[in-house]
Design a protein around this motif. Structure first.
Motif, short mmCIF file in Angstrom:
data_model
loop_
_atom_site.label_atom_id
_atom_site.label_comp_id
_atom_site.label_asym_id
_atom_site.label_seq_id
_atom_site.Cartn_x
_atom_site.Cartn_y
_atom_site.Cartn_z
N THR A 1 0.85 -1.18 0.00
CA THR A 1 0.00 0.00 0.00
C THR A 1 0.90 1.24 0.00
O THR A 1 2.10 1.13 0.23
CB THR A 1 -0.85 0.05 1.28
OG1 THR A 1 0.05 0.06 2.39
CG2 THR A 1 -1.76 -1.15 1.39
N ARG B 1 1.08 3.45 2.24
CA ARG B 1 1.65 3.57 3.58
C ARG B 1 2.91 2.72 3.74
O ARG B 1 3.90 3.14 4.31
CB ARG B 1 0.61 3.10 4.60
CG ARG B 1 0.56 3.98 5.78
CD ARG B 1 -0.68 3.70 6.57
NE ARG B 1 -1.32 4.95 6.87
CZ ARG B 1 -0.90 5.79 7.80
NH1 ARG B 1 0.16 5.54 8.51
NH2 ARG B 1 -1.55 6.91 8.00
N ARG B 2 2.84 1.52 3.20
CA ARG B 2 3.99 0.62 3.30
C ARG B 2 5.13 1.12 2.40
O ARG B 2 6.30 1.07 2.78
CB ARG B 2 3.56 -0.78 2.90
CG ARG B 2 4.53 -1.80 3.35
CD ARG B 2 4.08 -3.22 3.18
NE ARG B 2 5.28 -4.02 3.02
CZ ARG B 2 6.13 -4.28 4.01
NH1 ARG B 2 5.88 -3.85 5.22
NH2 ARG B 2 7.23 -4.96 3.79
N LYS C 1 6.92 3.85 4.15
CA LYS C 1 7.72 3.35 5.26
C LYS C 1 8.97 2.61 4.78
O LYS C 1 10.05 2.76 5.34
CB LYS C 1 6.85 2.42 6.10
CG LYS C 1 7.31 2.29 7.53
CD LYS C 1 6.33 1.43 8.31
CE LYS C 1 7.03 0.76 9.47
NZ LYS C 1 6.29 -0.39 9.96
N THR D 1 5.42 10.41 1.18
CA THR D 1 4.12 10.35 0.51
C THR D 1 3.98 11.45 -0.53
O THR D 1 3.48 11.22 -1.64
CB THR D 1 3.00 10.48 1.56
OG1 THR D 1 3.32 9.66 2.67
CG2 THR D 1 1.67 10.06 0.99
N LYS D 2 4.42 12.64 -0.17
CA LYS D 2 4.29 13.79 -1.06
C LYS D 2 5.00 13.51 -2.40
O LYS D 2 4.44 13.73 -3.48
CB LYS D 2 4.92 15.01 -0.36
CG LYS D 2 4.75 16.32 -1.08
CD LYS D 2 3.41 16.96 -0.75
CE LYS D 2 3.10 18.01 -1.78
NZ LYS D 2 1.69 18.30 -1.91
N TYR E 1 3.26 10.85 -4.62
CA TYR E 1 2.12 11.39 -5.40
C TYR E 1 2.61 12.31 -6.52
O TYR E 1 1.93 12.44 -7.54
CB TYR E 1 1.12 12.11 -4.49
CG TYR E 1 0.15 11.16 -3.85
CD1 TYR E 1 -1.05 10.84 -4.48
CD2 TYR E 1 0.43 10.56 -2.63
CE1 TYR E 1 -1.94 9.94 -3.90
CE2 TYR E 1 -0.46 9.67 -2.04
CZ TYR E 1 -1.64 9.36 -2.67
OH TYR E 1 -2.52 8.48 -2.11
N PRO F 1 0.91 10.58 -9.95
CA PRO F 1 -0.27 11.32 -9.51
C PRO F 1 -1.51 10.43 -9.37
O PRO F 1 -1.61 9.43 -10.07
CB PRO F 1 -0.47 12.35 -10.63
CG PRO F 1 0.86 12.50 -11.25
CD PRO F 1 1.50 11.15 -11.16
N LYS F 2 -2.38 10.82 -8.47
CA LYS F 2 -3.66 10.14 -8.17
C LYS F 2 -3.52 8.90 -7.31
O LYS F 2 -4.14 8.80 -6.27
CB LYS F 2 -4.44 9.78 -9.45
CG LYS F 2 -4.73 10.95 -10.34
CD LYS F 2 -6.10 11.50 -10.10
CE LYS F 2 -6.34 12.70 -11.00
NZ LYS F 2 -7.43 13.51 -10.53
N LYS G 1 -1.35 2.10 -7.02
CA LYS G 1 -2.11 1.57 -8.17
C LYS G 1 -1.32 1.77 -9.46
O LYS G 1 -1.18 0.86 -10.28
CB LYS G 1 -3.43 2.35 -8.21
CG LYS G 1 -4.56 1.62 -8.81
CD LYS G 1 -5.89 2.30 -8.48
CE LYS G 1 -5.90 3.79 -8.77
NZ LYS G 1 -7.15 4.45 -8.39
#
Lengths: 410, 105
Positions: B65, B67-68, B71, B77-78, B81, B85-86, B90
């Motif tokens: 995911t 989150r993983r 980590k 995270t920023k 993305y 993007p989005k 996925k």
């Protein structure tokens, strides 16, 4: 004397303690259940509180009313589990030894995970409805709110009861229509998913309802932070959604004791075999409900179906037999759609929600994936079923494994 | 059976549109999928994520995911993305030729 310890006395823990107490000989077995909160919350009822349908008394009862006699009840915070010692350490220093352990410590919201969420607007115009405090505060707020931008936002997946945010949007449409101010309330549903729901077939139906009810939807929005000064939620890729009232479903995490024990994933959910419900790491530990990392819904109906499988499999392990029961991911949920109607969906790991009748093929009385009044009554009646049958570990007249009978396949 | 044409070849895809067979994938295919996803140039940072995704999938049977990823991959995270993007998990899964991670339900 053998020892079974159950951690957590929510829906899952309470169901399990009742099931095992019924069959285990008290001369041979000592059963202990641990929790730190005396109050049992009927969580599906939280959804109705902001709209004045239920109040606090409708959703709380003492946990002890549901424990069978002869079970040790320990009210204390769990410090950590040490599987290598087969021991659970409690905050007050107590040590509990176990032969078998069931982890049912659930999941909770963690608004502190998102920058600016639990800040100066928290419970002023930003509310959650996954806690009793949040739901009650929101009910107060709605009493005098005169309208504006109402944003319902799922921060990230997975969340407890994935349909609840949609139901909230539908009920808000009904509530503000009834109040006569629907034209002043702009309802906006903002989700990190690529459609309205986790399951594709159901998502199509849900997105039609959202359009019909004039609820704006934004998908693929992963909330990065909340700008309190300008009242906006901002995604990681810089999309912005302004709000006057933000109803948030914050990040959901497993209990902190799981992190302290080093037994969880990055969200403190315990890696669990998706079919047997045994911990992937320890043979004498089973995990149930929201505490697991399973790709099934986090919901009470799922706990009910899992409880049968866990019971069978743990009994097999105790008696030295092979584990035969398999959890198939079965879930069913009523989805309140407002104006006294609801839908019902029934699905598992492999099968999407389909149309048909449930639980009796052709007869029902409930209709799958269709909006009916009967489904709404089913949802309200479920409260009785929950307190009187489910928590006590009694059988409910629906099959444990999902059935294709009565379902229409396209 | 659905297929997609990539670099002149018909390649089998699953119901999410991700490659069905791990072996159909190579770096050129990845660049081609990336451009269909609106990512013109795969940088070293993109590759770090893509390779991490593939490694996790091969080891654990599921992609990580977001989150993983944050980590474990060392990319915050920023930036994830900004790179994808989005939906980083996925998109990186699709470009990496593995199924959509189950965590992004």
């Amino acid at each position: 004397m053998k020892k079974l310890v159950i951690l957590g006395a929510g829906t899952a823990g309470t169901t399990m303690v009742n099931k095992f107490h019924r069959v285990m000989d008290p001369m041979d077995w000592e059963i202990t259940i641990v929790d730190h909160n005396e109050t049992h919350f009927y969580q599906p009822g939280f959804l109705f509180i902001p709209f004045g349908v239920y109040n606090e008394e409708d959703v709380i009862k003492p946990k002890r009313d549901f424990f069978p006699k002869g079970v040790n009840v320990v009210m204390e915070i769990i410090e950590k589990i040490v599987p290598a010692e087969n021991k659970v350490y409690l905050k007050d220093g107590t040590e509990l030894v176990y032969d078998y352990l069931i982890i049912a410590t659930g999941s909770d919201i963690a608004p502190e995970e998102t920058e600016g969420l639990k800040d100066k607007l928290w419970q002023k115009c930003i509310f959650d409805f996954y806690t009793i405090e949040g739901a009650m505060k929101l009910a107060e707020f709605f009493k005098t709110w005169e309208g504006g931008k109402l944003v319902i936002n799922i921060t990230e997946m997975p969340i407890k009861c994935p349909v609840a945010p949609l139901e909230f949007a539908f009920l808000a449409d009904w509530f503000f229509t009834k109040k006569g101010i629907r034209d002043k309330v702009d309802i906006h549903f903002v989700t990190p998913l690529s459609s309205a729901f986790t399951k594709e077939k159901c998502a199509e139906v849900m997105s039609d309802y959202l359009i019909e009810k004039n609820i704006k939807t934004t998908v693929d929005f992963s909330t990065g932070r909340v700008d309190n000064d300008n009242q906006k939620i901002i995604s990681w890729d810089d999309m912005e959604v302004p709000f006057d009232c933000l109803v948030t479903v914050p990040t959901n995490k497993g209990n902190d004791c799981i992190a302290r024990s080093g037994m969880g994933d990055e969200l403190n959910f315990v890696p669990t075999d998706k079919y047997t419900l045994r911990s992937k790491a320890h043979e004498n530990i089973f995990v149930i409900g929201d505490a697991t990392d399973l790709p099934s819904s986090k919901a009470g109906s799922v706990v009910h179906f899992q409880s049968e499988v866990l019971f069978e499999n743990l009994m097999s392990v105790i008696e030295g037999r092979e584990m035969k029961a398999r959890f198939d991911g079965h879930a069913n949920c009523f989805i309140e759609s407002g104006f006294g109607k609801a839908l019902l969906i029934d699905f598992n790991y492999e099968t999407e929600p389909l149309k048909g009748q449930y639980p009796v093929p052709l007869i029902g009385p409930f209709s799958l994936l269709q909006e009916t009044r009967m489904n709404h009554f089913g949802k309200l009646m479920f409260k009785w079923t929950y307190w009187n049958l489910l928590l006590k570990g009694r059988d409910i007249p629906v099959s444990n494994e999902m059935s294709m009978k009565g379902k229409i396949q396209e | 059976m659905s297929t997609i044409e990539l670099l002149g070849r018909q390649i089998e895809v699953d119901s999410d549109g991700n490659l069905k067979n791990l072996n159909d994938w190579n770096e050129d295919i990845a660049s081609e999928i990336a451009s269909l996803e609106g990512i013109e140039q795969l940088t070293d940072r993109h590759w770090l994520v893509i390779n991490f995704m593939r490694k996790e999938f091969i080891e654990k049977g599921d992609g990580p995911t977001v989150r993983r990823l944050t980590k474990e991959s060392g990319i915050d995270t920023k930036e994830l993305y900004a790179l994808f993007p989005k939906g980083p998990a996925k998109k990186a899964a699709r470009i990496g030729g593995i199924p959509k991670p189950k965590g992004c339900i």
